[in-house]
Design a protein around this motif. Structure first.
Motif, mmCIF file in Angstrom:
data_model
loop_
_atom_site.group_PDB
_atom_site.id
_atom_site.type_symbol
_atom_site.label_atom_id
_atom_site.label_comp_id
_atom_site.label_asym_id
_atom_site.label_seq_id
_atom_site.Cartn_x
_atom_site.Cartn_y
_atom_site.Cartn_z
ATOM 1 N N ARG A 1 -2.161 11.983 5.971
ATOM 2 C CA ARG A 1 -0.722 12.120 5.765
ATOM 3 C C ARG A 1 -0.051 12.298 7.118
ATOM 4 N NH1 ARG A 1 -2.422 15.225 1.345
ATOM 5 N NH2 ARG A 1 -1.513 14.521 -0.617
ATOM 6 N N VAL A 2 1.104 11.663 7.287
ATOM 7 C CA VAL A 2 1.865 11.777 8.525
ATOM 8 C C VAL A 2 3.326 12.020 8.153
ATOM 9 C CG1 VAL A 2 2.642 10.572 10.601
ATOM 10 C CG2 VAL A 2 0.313 10.214 9.761
ATOM 11 N N THR B 1 -4.548 -1.450 9.884
ATOM 12 C CA THR B 1 -3.840 -0.227 9.514
ATOM 13 C C THR B 1 -2.807 -0.555 8.453
ATOM 14 O OG1 THR B 1 -4.134 0.701 11.720
ATOM 15 C CG2 THR B 1 -2.426 1.690 10.353
ATOM 16 N N LEU B 2 -2.754 0.285 7.439
ATOM 17 C CA LEU B 2 -1.705 0.191 6.434
ATOM 18 C C LEU B 2 -0.926 1.482 6.497
ATOM 19 C CD1 LEU B 2 -4.500 -1.134 4.999
ATOM 20 C CD2 LEU B 2 -2.720 -1.857 3.444
ATOM 21 N N VAL B 3 0.392 1.375 6.587
ATOM 22 C CA VAL B 3 1.271 2.537 6.611
ATOM 23 C C VAL B 3 2.067 2.496 5.318
ATOM 24 C CG1 VAL B 3 3.078 3.774 7.829
ATOM 25 C CG2 VAL B 3 1.398 2.432 9.128
ATOM 26 N N LEU B 4 1.762 3.416 4.399
ATOM 27 C CA LEU B 4 2.454 3.493 3.118
ATOM 28 C C LEU B 4 3.538 4.556 3.212
ATOM 29 C CD1 LEU B 4 2.695 2.799 0.062
ATOM 30 C CD2 LEU B 4 1.121 4.702 -0.337
ATOM 31 N N CYS C 1 4.861 -0.747 2.144
ATOM 32 C CA CYS C 1 3.677 -0.603 2.981
ATOM 33 C C CYS C 1 3.743 -1.626 4.108
ATOM 34 C CB CYS C 1 2.430 -0.835 2.134
ATOM 35 S SG CYS C 1 0.872 -0.568 2.995
ATOM 36 N N LEU C 2 3.402 -1.196 5.305
ATOM 37 C CA LEU C 2 3.331 -2.087 6.445
ATOM 38 C C LEU C 2 1.866 -2.334 6.761
ATOM 39 C CD1 LEU C 2 5.095 -3.583 8.524
ATOM 40 C CD2 LEU C 2 4.795 -1.618 10.031
ATOM 41 N N LEU C 3 1.463 -3.605 6.757
ATOM 42 C CA LEU C 3 0.097 -4.005 7.049
ATOM 43 C C LEU C 3 0.055 -4.477 8.496
ATOM 44 C CD1 LEU C 3 -2.822 -4.753 6.180
ATOM 45 C CD2 LEU C 3 -1.897 -6.916 5.354
ATOM 46 N N VAL C 4 -0.711 -3.765 9.313
ATOM 47 C CA VAL C 4 -0.819 -4.076 10.739
ATOM 48 C C VAL C 4 -2.244 -4.571 10.983
ATOM 49 C CG1 VAL C 4 -0.603 -3.175 13.076
ATOM 50 C CG2 VAL C 4 0.851 -2.259 11.257
ATOM 51 N N GLN D 1 7.540 10.842 4.555
ATOM 52 C CA GLN D 1 6.124 11.193 4.459
ATOM 53 C C GLN D 1 5.370 9.874 4.297
ATOM 54 O OE1 GLN D 1 4.140 12.960 0.944
ATOM 55 N NE2 GLN D 1 3.467 14.555 2.369
ATOM 56 N N LEU D 2 4.440 9.637 5.193
ATOM 57 C CA LEU D 2 3.670 8.401 5.210
ATOM 58 C C LEU D 2 2.198 8.696 4.949
ATOM 59 C CD1 LEU D 2 5.085 6.957 8.572
ATOM 60 C CD2 LEU D 2 5.978 6.552 6.261
ATOM 61 N N PHE D 3 1.496 7.702 4.452
ATOM 62 C CA PHE D 3 0.045 7.743 4.413
ATOM 63 C C PHE D 3 -0.433 6.674 5.383
ATOM 64 C CE2 PHE D 3 0.774 10.205 0.699
ATOM 65 C CZ PHE D 3 -0.324 11.040 0.612
ATOM 66 N N TRP D 4 -1.244 7.094 6.352
ATOM 67 C CA TRP D 4 -1.737 6.248 7.425
ATOM 68 C C TRP D 4 -3.181 5.914 7.104
ATOM 69 C CZ3 TRP D 4 2.008 5.421 11.065
ATOM 70 C CH2 TRP D 4 1.642 4.654 12.182
#
Length: 187
Positions: free
Chosen positions: A123-124, A139-142, A160-163, A178-181
């Motif tokens: 969690r970030v 990396t996926l940033v939800l 979600c950002l897919l990197v 609040q993000l999930f990394w």
């Protein structure tokens, strides 16, 4: 970088037929539940019961909404998982069942094929502007709550950002969210 909007996530039945899952991303794209290398999804759990078994898969579970659940994973002591808990990694082929703590929950489920990929989930919290370095791997940033922007790409709740590996670089991040990394690496 690829933006995966919440409205475009794929809805499908659980492997065991006991509910519905929302598939956020899967690799290779378009594969079924038996053939993925990695998969990120959300599920609404409304009743106590068994988890689907995924042979050869490692999984990490996080509670997004609701009171949480107690997990009974074969060979381990019962684990109480709430929104305040750290994401919980365990083998998806270990027989597992859950008892809800206080009604329906929504969880985040990250799965990778054992021996080929590994993953981590954290969690970030974002509040303001900063720089972030992406690790090697996918990396996926939800975005779970709030709104964030990463290098000009706006993320709203559920997006979600897919990197990909080729996009790894230091990026600017701003907003209040609040993000999930999620980081996925090939072995």
């Amino acid at each position: 970088m690829k933006l995966l909007r919440a409205s475009d996530h794929k809805r499908m039945p659980w492997k065991n037929g006991g509910g519905e899952t929302v598939e956020i991303a899967v690799s290779p794209e378009g594969v079924g539940l038996a053939d993925f290398d990695w998969r990120v999804s959300m599920a609404t759990v409304a009743t106590d019961g068994p988890f689907s078994v995924f042979p050869g898969i490692d999984r990490t579970l996080s509670i997004l909404d609701g009171g949480g659940m107690t997990l009974f994973i074969e060979g381990r002591a019962p684990e109480r998982l709430t929104q305040a808990s750290e994401p919980l990694p365990f083998a998806a082929d270990a027989p597992t069942s859950a008892t809800l703590i206080d009604g329906t929950i929504t969880d985040l489920n990250v799965m990778t094929r054992r021996g080929r990929f590994t993953h981590s989930v954290r969690r970030v919290s974002v509040d303001g502007n900063s720089k972030v370095a992406f690790e090697a791997g996918t990396t996926l940033v939800l975005c779970h709550r709030g709104n964030a922007e990463i290098d000009g790409t706006a993320l709203n709740a559920g997006d979600c950002l897919l990197v990909s590996e080729s996009d790894v670089a230091e990026r600017s991040i701003s907003g209040k969210a609040q993000l999930f990394w999620i980081t996925i690496k090939a072995i």
